[in-house]
Design a protein around this motif. Sequence first.
Motif, PDB file in Angstrom:
ATOM      1  N   THR A 355      20.327  26.072  99.524  1.00 39.75           N
ATOM      2  CA  THR A 355      21.508  25.793  99.911  1.00 39.75           C
ATOM      3  C   THR A 355      21.690  25.491 101.365  1.00 39.75           C
ATOM      4  O   THR A 355      22.858  25.177 101.644  1.00 39.75           O
ATOM      5  CB  THR A 355      22.346  26.921  99.476  1.00 39.75           C
ATOM      6  OG1 THR A 355      22.097  28.272 100.190  1.00 39.75           O
ATOM      7  CG2 THR A 355      22.565  27.290  97.983  1.00 39.75           C
ATOM      8  N   GLU A 356      20.775  25.569 102.192  1.00 38.77           N
ATOM      9  CA  GLU A 356      20.876  25.436 103.690  1.00 38.77           C
ATOM     10  C   GLU A 356      20.421  24.297 104.012  1.00 38.77           C
ATOM     11  O   GLU A 356      20.794  23.884 105.417  1.00 38.77           O
ATOM     12  CB  GLU A 356      20.270  26.573 104.342  1.00 38.77           C
ATOM     13  CG  GLU A 356      20.788  27.967 104.004  1.00 38.77           C
ATOM     14  CD  GLU A 356      22.351  28.298 104.335  1.00 38.77           C
ATOM     15  OE1 GLU A 356      22.837  27.671 105.496  1.00 38.77           O
ATOM     16  OE2 GLU A 356      23.258  28.730 103.608  1.00 38.77           O
ATOM     17  N   GLU A 358      20.052  20.252 104.954  1.00 36.13           N
ATOM     18  CA  GLU A 358      20.945  19.073 105.130  1.00 36.13           C
ATOM     19  C   GLU A 358      21.139  18.186 103.569  1.00 36.13           C
ATOM     20  O   GLU A 358      22.202  17.788 103.568  1.00 36.13           O
ATOM     21  CB  GLU A 358      20.571  17.994 106.250  1.00 36.13           C
ATOM     22  CG  GLU A 358      20.759  18.541 107.675  1.00 36.13           C
ATOM     23  CD  GLU A 358      22.125  18.919 108.095  1.00 36.13           C
ATOM     24  OE1 GLU A 358      23.096  18.196 107.625  1.00 36.13           O
ATOM     25  OE2 GLU A 358      22.280  20.200 108.424  1.00 36.13           O
ATOM     26  N   SER A 360      21.102  19.443 100.595  1.00 39.24           N
ATOM     27  CA  SER A 360      21.770  20.437  99.665  1.00 39.24           C
ATOM     28  C   SER A 360      23.330  20.377 100.424  1.00 39.24           C
ATOM     29  O   SER A 360      24.131  20.103  99.272  1.00 39.24           O
ATOM     30  CB  SER A 360      21.216  22.020  99.873  1.00 39.24           C
ATOM     31  OG  SER A 360      19.875  21.834  99.267  1.00 39.24           O
ATOM     32  N   LYS A 361      23.420  20.129 101.573  1.00 37.46           N
ATOM     33  CA  LYS A 361      24.802  20.215 102.073  1.00 37.46           C
ATOM     34  C   LYS A 361      25.385  18.815 101.665  1.00 37.46           C
ATOM     35  O   LYS A 361      26.582  18.712 101.538  1.00 37.46           O
ATOM     36  CB  LYS A 361      24.875  20.386 103.811  1.00 37.46           C
ATOM     37  CG  LYS A 361      24.587  21.756 103.900  1.00 37.46           C
ATOM     38  CD  LYS A 361      24.593  21.955 105.523  1.00 37.46           C
ATOM     39  CE  LYS A 361      23.966  23.524 105.922  1.00 37.46           C
ATOM     40  NZ  LYS A 361      24.065  23.811 107.419  1.00 37.46           N
ATOM     41  N   THR A 362      24.449  17.684 101.838  1.00 34.86           N
ATOM     42  CA  THR A 362      25.027  16.414 101.325  1.00 34.86           C
ATOM     43  C   THR A 362      25.543  16.449 100.175  1.00 34.86           C
ATOM     44  O   THR A 362      26.445  15.906  99.549  1.00 34.86           O
ATOM     45  CB  THR A 362      24.087  15.582 101.669  1.00 34.86           C
ATOM     46  OG1 THR A 362      23.779  15.253 103.009  1.00 34.86           O
ATOM     47  CG2 THR A 362      24.413  14.128 100.972  1.00 34.86           C
ATOM     48  N   VAL A 364      26.520  19.153  98.088  1.00 33.98           N
ATOM     49  CA  VAL A 364      27.620  19.912  97.964  1.00 33.98           C
ATOM     50  C   VAL A 364      28.932  19.026  98.070  1.00 33.98           C
ATOM     51  O   VAL A 364      29.717  19.161  97.615  1.00 33.98           O
ATOM     52  CB  VAL A 364      27.595  21.255  98.789  1.00 33.98           C
ATOM     53  CG1 VAL A 364      28.910  22.134  98.973  1.00 33.98           C
ATOM     54  CG2 VAL A 364      26.489  22.311  98.235  1.00 33.98           C
ATOM     55  N   GLN A 365      28.858  18.362  99.268  1.00 31.79           N
ATOM     56  CA  GLN A 365      29.980  17.636  99.869  1.00 31.79           C
ATOM     57  C   GLN A 365      30.042  16.528  98.929  1.00 31.79           C
ATOM     58  O   GLN A 365      31.459  16.089  98.609  1.00 31.79           O
ATOM     59  CB  GLN A 365      29.475  16.906 101.196  1.00 31.79           C
ATOM     60  CG  GLN A 365      30.743  15.999 101.779  1.00 31.79           C
ATOM     61  CD  GLN A 365      32.027  16.844 102.046  1.00 31.79           C
ATOM     62  OE1 GLN A 365      31.960  18.062 102.433  1.00 31.79           O
ATOM     63  NE2 GLN A 365      33.264  16.201 101.641  1.00 31.79           N
TER      64      GLN A 365
END
Length: 503
Positions: A355-356, A358, A360-362, A364-365
């Motif tokens: 989950t940490e 970049e 994964s963050k993309t 999630v967004q």
Amino acid sequence: MNDILTEIIEKRRADIEKLGPDFGTALPQKRSRPVHPFLKDRGVILEVKRASPSKGDISPDLDSYQTALSYSKSGARAISCLTEQNYFKGSLSDLMNVCLAVDDFESETHSPAPAVLRKDFLLSPDEIEISYRAGADAVLLIARILDCETFLEMARAVEKFKMSALIEIRSEDDLDKLKFVMDKVRGKNFICGVNSRNLSNFKIDLLRPCMMIEKIQSIMGDNAKIIFESGVTKCECAKVVGSLGFSGLLLGEAAAKNPYMRKSLVESFMEAKPNRNAEFWKNYARSVDRTPKIKICGITRIEDAVLAYNLGAGFLGFIFSHAFPRSVSHDGRLKKLLPGLKILKTKKVAVITETESEESKTAVQLVSDGTFDVLQFHNIPYEKIPAELLELPHYFAVKSMQEYESLFERGEMRILLDLHGFGGLSDNDLDMDANNATCCDTKAMWIAGGINPMNICDVHKKFRCELIDVSGGIENEGEIGIKNEEKMRSLFLLTEGLFRAKL
């Protein structure tokens, strides 16, 4: 009904013939307490339950009076009392003890007494009167075990005594019976419940109650009260059910067996708020049928996504993890994919392995803004998922039945089981021991891992899959992430055969 339910009913009929509808219990000739409204407000129904056919002994030494008193203090809106004697080890004496307990609670605390539901396999209008005299405020009417005319007579008896009915609905036949009855009675105090457990084979599907919401509302009206029954054993699961918007939750085993959890279970349901994950699964429930859905995963090219969509894929999977060669984070793949994906009206899955990062963050967004539909937490422990991500549309992919069962108990509606955790597929069969196979038989299965056009039929025959996830099995050797059109077409042609055969 060639199943345990048939066996219960047959023994019950024999007991009634021998002992009468009161089962030889000394009952008052007249009811001594007022009728309380059943689940007037949203809340939890806790159940006085010693045993069940699926679990055996749950709390064999349970004291019905003290348990009901504890439930009242824990915030139960209503209390369900099992009175079936052969498999649940209950009695009408338990019912009267429960009524006494809630009345004592009301006298001592000056708080409204929880309503009391008699939960049993009631078969005739005479049993409604028995329930009324024993003090019940409501009775359970199981549509499946009643013919239309008997169901109607019992519903009229409920109205005659100004009681409430919890009508258990689970199938299309049940809905037909409900409509037949509701066309002929007022049904002012009738509430519907949907059991997540199939009483024929004990299979639990936490999504089953969601599948019935709109169908019940079409008969009972948009404001119909609908209860989620069975299957909840953890506070996390109670919270998930609460987020789905049900009017109530009926809790049996967990409350009876674990006194220390009673208040927390109630609070978890009552404090839950609607969220996007709940919305996703309620929408998904509308699309569930007897035919398996196909997910094509590891897509890296728009032409493969378009072909999968045109062939009927229900889900398209895209990997957001730099360590995987099929990741869309390589070579600007995501940027090339996004314009074309926006016009494909099918579920788009963002697969993440932690989950940490970049990537994964993309992912999630993209789910947060609605570009993608759902997150797949691939081999990530539940404890490592931030709470805010659990409120986004999601499911987990796991490699063991232990992980699967743990997530299921927490209220995860669907879990993707990766067969690579069991050695994968060999000779068109599965390297899975009998215990694990039995566990799979009791769930709505999503299956992945080594599936291709050659073995997909065997996988579906074994698991009666709801969803089959295919990735490398439709690629040429050495061309990771590049789908082979001929293999993909062959896969969907075979699944069309599965649909026709209704395997």
